[in-house]
Design a protein around this motif. Structure first.
Motif, PDB file in Angstrom:
ATOM      1  N   UNK A 106      80.483 -27.292 -87.746  1.00 12.53           N
ATOM      2  CA  UNK A 106      81.716 -26.746 -88.099  1.00 12.53           C
ATOM      3  C   UNK A 106      82.302 -26.354 -86.639  1.00 12.53           C
ATOM      4  N   UNK A 107      81.510 -25.848 -85.909  1.00  9.27           N
ATOM      5  CA  UNK A 107      82.124 -25.616 -84.455  1.00  9.27           C
ATOM      6  C   UNK A 107      82.429 -26.583 -83.825  1.00  9.27           C
ATOM      7  N   UNK A 108      81.722 -27.920 -83.539  1.00 12.63           N
ATOM      8  CA  UNK A 108      82.017 -29.073 -82.865  1.00 12.63           C
ATOM      9  C   UNK A 108      83.105 -29.653 -83.469  1.00 12.63           C
ATOM     10  N   UNK A 109      83.322 -29.605 -84.981  1.00 12.54           N
ATOM     11  CA  UNK A 109      84.411 -30.221 -85.566  1.00 12.54           C
ATOM     12  C   UNK A 109      85.899 -29.450 -85.375  1.00 12.54           C
ATOM     13  N   UNK A 110      85.814 -28.204 -85.369  1.00 12.46           N
ATOM     14  CA  UNK A 110      86.925 -27.436 -84.959  1.00 12.46           C
ATOM     15  C   UNK A 110      87.153 -27.703 -83.499  1.00 12.46           C
ATOM     16  N   UNK A 111      86.227 -27.681 -82.764  1.00 10.71           N
ATOM     17  CA  UNK A 111      86.713 -28.062 -81.303  1.00 10.71           C
ATOM     18  C   UNK A 111      87.195 -29.295 -80.799  1.00 10.71           C
ATOM     19  N   UNK A 112      86.910 -30.122 -81.668  1.00 12.62           N
ATOM     20  CA  UNK A 112      87.462 -31.568 -81.682  1.00 12.62           C
ATOM     21  C   UNK A 112      89.120 -31.412 -82.068  1.00 12.62           C
ATOM     22  N   UNK A 113      89.176 -30.807 -83.046  1.00 10.35           N
ATOM     23  CA  UNK A 113      90.775 -30.724 -83.638  1.00 10.35           C
ATOM     24  C   UNK A 113      91.440 -29.890 -82.764  1.00 10.35           C
ATOM     25  N   UNK A 114      90.788 -28.725 -82.221  1.00 12.79           N
ATOM     26  CA  UNK A 114      91.635 -27.966 -81.297  1.00 12.79           C
ATOM     27  C   UNK A 114      91.930 -28.410 -79.812  1.00 12.79           C
ATOM     28  N   UNK A 115      91.274 -29.603 -79.532  1.00 15.29           N
ATOM     29  CA  UNK A 115      91.453 -29.930 -78.187  1.00 15.29           C
ATOM     30  C   UNK A 115      92.090 -31.782 -78.072  1.00 15.29           C
ATOM     31  N   UNK A 116      92.452 -31.937 -79.309  1.00 16.72           N
ATOM     32  CA  UNK A 116      93.066 -33.577 -79.363  1.00 16.72           C
ATOM     33  C   UNK A 116      94.524 -33.571 -80.088  1.00 16.72           C
ATOM     34  N   UNK A 117      94.977 -34.698 -79.758  1.00 22.15           N
ATOM     35  CA  UNK A 117      96.490 -34.910 -80.289  1.00 22.15           C
ATOM     36  C   UNK A 117      97.460 -34.062 -79.987  1.00 22.15           C
ATOM     37  N   UNK A 118      97.343 -33.489 -78.607  1.00 22.42           N
ATOM     38  CA  UNK A 118      98.272 -32.610 -78.106  1.00 22.42           C
ATOM     39  C   UNK A 118      97.801 -31.143 -78.387  1.00 22.42           C
ATOM     40  N   UNK A 119      96.902 -30.883 -78.989  1.00 22.60           N
ATOM     41  CA  UNK A 119      96.614 -29.779 -79.266  1.00 22.60           C
ATOM     42  C   UNK A 119      95.567 -28.994 -78.044  1.00 22.60           C
ATOM     43  N   UNK A 120      96.023 -27.910 -77.709  1.00 24.34           N
ATOM     44  CA  UNK A 120      95.702 -27.332 -76.344  1.00 24.34           C
ATOM     45  C   UNK A 120      95.062 -25.775 -76.808  1.00 24.34           C
ATOM     46  N   UNK A 121      94.166 -25.681 -77.866  1.00 27.93           N
ATOM     47  CA  UNK A 121      93.745 -24.282 -78.402  1.00 27.93           C
ATOM     48  C   UNK A 121      92.545 -23.932 -77.849  1.00 27.93           C
ATOM     49  N   UNK A 122      92.308 -22.636 -77.717  1.00 29.86           N
ATOM     50  CA  UNK A 122      91.018 -22.370 -77.283  1.00 29.86           C
ATOM     51  C   UNK A 122      89.882 -22.746 -78.096  1.00 29.86           C
ATOM     52  N   UNK A 123      88.650 -22.976 -77.357  1.00 36.21           N
ATOM     53  CA  UNK A 123      87.715 -23.474 -78.350  1.00 36.21           C
ATOM     54  C   UNK A 123      86.759 -22.500 -78.911  1.00 36.21           C
ATOM     55  N   UNK A 124      86.077 -22.888 -80.090  1.00 38.12           N
ATOM     56  CA  UNK A 124      85.143 -21.766 -80.606  1.00 38.12           C
ATOM     57  C   UNK A 124      83.999 -21.743 -80.053  1.00 38.12           C
ATOM     58  N   UNK A 125      83.069 -20.681 -80.297  1.00 40.21           N
ATOM     59  CA  UNK A 125      81.790 -20.768 -79.875  1.00 40.21           C
ATOM     60  C   UNK A 125      80.910 -20.579 -81.155  1.00 40.21           C
ATOM     61  N   UNK A 126      79.805 -21.331 -80.926  1.00 47.98           N
ATOM     62  CA  UNK A 126      78.928 -20.938 -82.434  1.00 47.98           C
ATOM     63  C   UNK A 126      78.749 -19.477 -82.914  1.00 47.98           C
ATOM     64  N   UNK A 127      78.815 -18.705 -82.162  1.00 52.45           N
ATOM     65  CA  UNK A 127      78.716 -17.476 -82.345  1.00 52.45           C
ATOM     66  C   UNK A 127      79.944 -16.749 -83.127  1.00 52.45           C
ATOM     67  N   UNK A 128      81.091 -17.335 -82.684  1.00 51.21           N
ATOM     68  CA  UNK A 128      82.317 -16.739 -83.098  1.00 51.21           C
ATOM     69  C   UNK A 128      82.296 -17.523 -84.668  1.00 51.21           C
ATOM     70  N   UNK A 129      82.013 -18.698 -84.713  1.00 52.00           N
ATOM     71  CA  UNK A 129      82.200 -19.367 -85.944  1.00 52.00           C
ATOM     72  C   UNK A 129      81.160 -18.675 -86.953  1.00 52.00           C
ATOM     73  N   UNK A 130      79.900 -18.440 -86.672  1.00 45.74           N
ATOM     74  CA  UNK A 130      79.016 -17.806 -87.519  1.00 45.74           C
ATOM     75  C   UNK A 130      79.648 -16.368 -87.964  1.00 45.74           C
ATOM     76  N   UNK A 131      79.957 -15.607 -87.136  1.00 46.19           N
ATOM     77  CA  UNK A 131      80.804 -14.373 -87.404  1.00 46.19           C
ATOM     78  C   UNK A 131      82.102 -14.556 -88.265  1.00 46.19           C
ATOM     79  N   UNK A 132      82.664 -15.584 -88.200  1.00 45.69           N
ATOM     80  CA  UNK A 132      83.980 -15.862 -89.217  1.00 45.69           C
ATOM     81  C   UNK A 132      83.441 -16.444 -90.362  1.00 45.69           C
TER      82      UNK A 132
END
Length: 142
Positions: A106-132
């Motif tokens: 889930x972290x890797x998938x989100x980070x791909x979306x967060x950083x492609x197609x003009x998206x320049x958003x902060x990447x997630x960490x696995x720890x953050x995703x686990x907590x969320x």
């Protein structure tokens, strides 16, 4: 001189082989987000995250990614039903759940979306995703 060249070339071959082995170890994980997107998301959201007219929301340049950051891991894991507004347009289609994905996937998938197609958003960490994922009972700790 030839023995020096042989020793150097032999050393370079060993170093080259080691680098080749190491890069092979990381290749699958490094591109996992892109691969997961292609396998699980692109058929609806499009190869470039463009969405499908007014049926499926875009991910490219989507304000929803920023304004709902803390909800995205659960959205991926449990899917979505009901209306949502993305870039001022209301969408109301079912997004299927991805229960079999690990926290790391889930972290890797989100980070791909967060950083492609003009998206320049902060990447997630696995720890953050686990907590969320805790509120939606989805943690696996992997």
């Amino acid at each position: 001189m030839p023995s020096f060249v042989a020793r150097c070339c032999g050393s370079l071959a060993v170093v080259g082989a080691a680098v080749g082995l190491l890069s092979g170890c990381f290749t699958d994980r490094q591109n996992e987000g892109q691969r997961l997107y292609a396998q699980r998301c692109a058929s609806c959201h499009g190869d470039q995250g463009q969405g499908l007219r007014r049926l499926i929301p875009p991910l490219a340049g989507a304000d929803y990614l920023k304004t709902h950051r803390t909800q995205l891991p659960c959205l991926i894991q449990h899917g979505q039903q009901g209306p949502m507004v993305v870039n001022g347009i209301e969408y109301n289609q079912v997004m299927p759940a991805q229960h079999d994905l690990t926290d790391a996937q889930i972290t890797n998938l989100l980070n791909y979306v967060q950083t492609h197609w003009g998206n320049r958003l902060e990447p997630y960490t696995i720890s953050e995703v686990t907590t969320l994922l805790v509120p939606c009972h989805g943690i696996d700790g992997k």
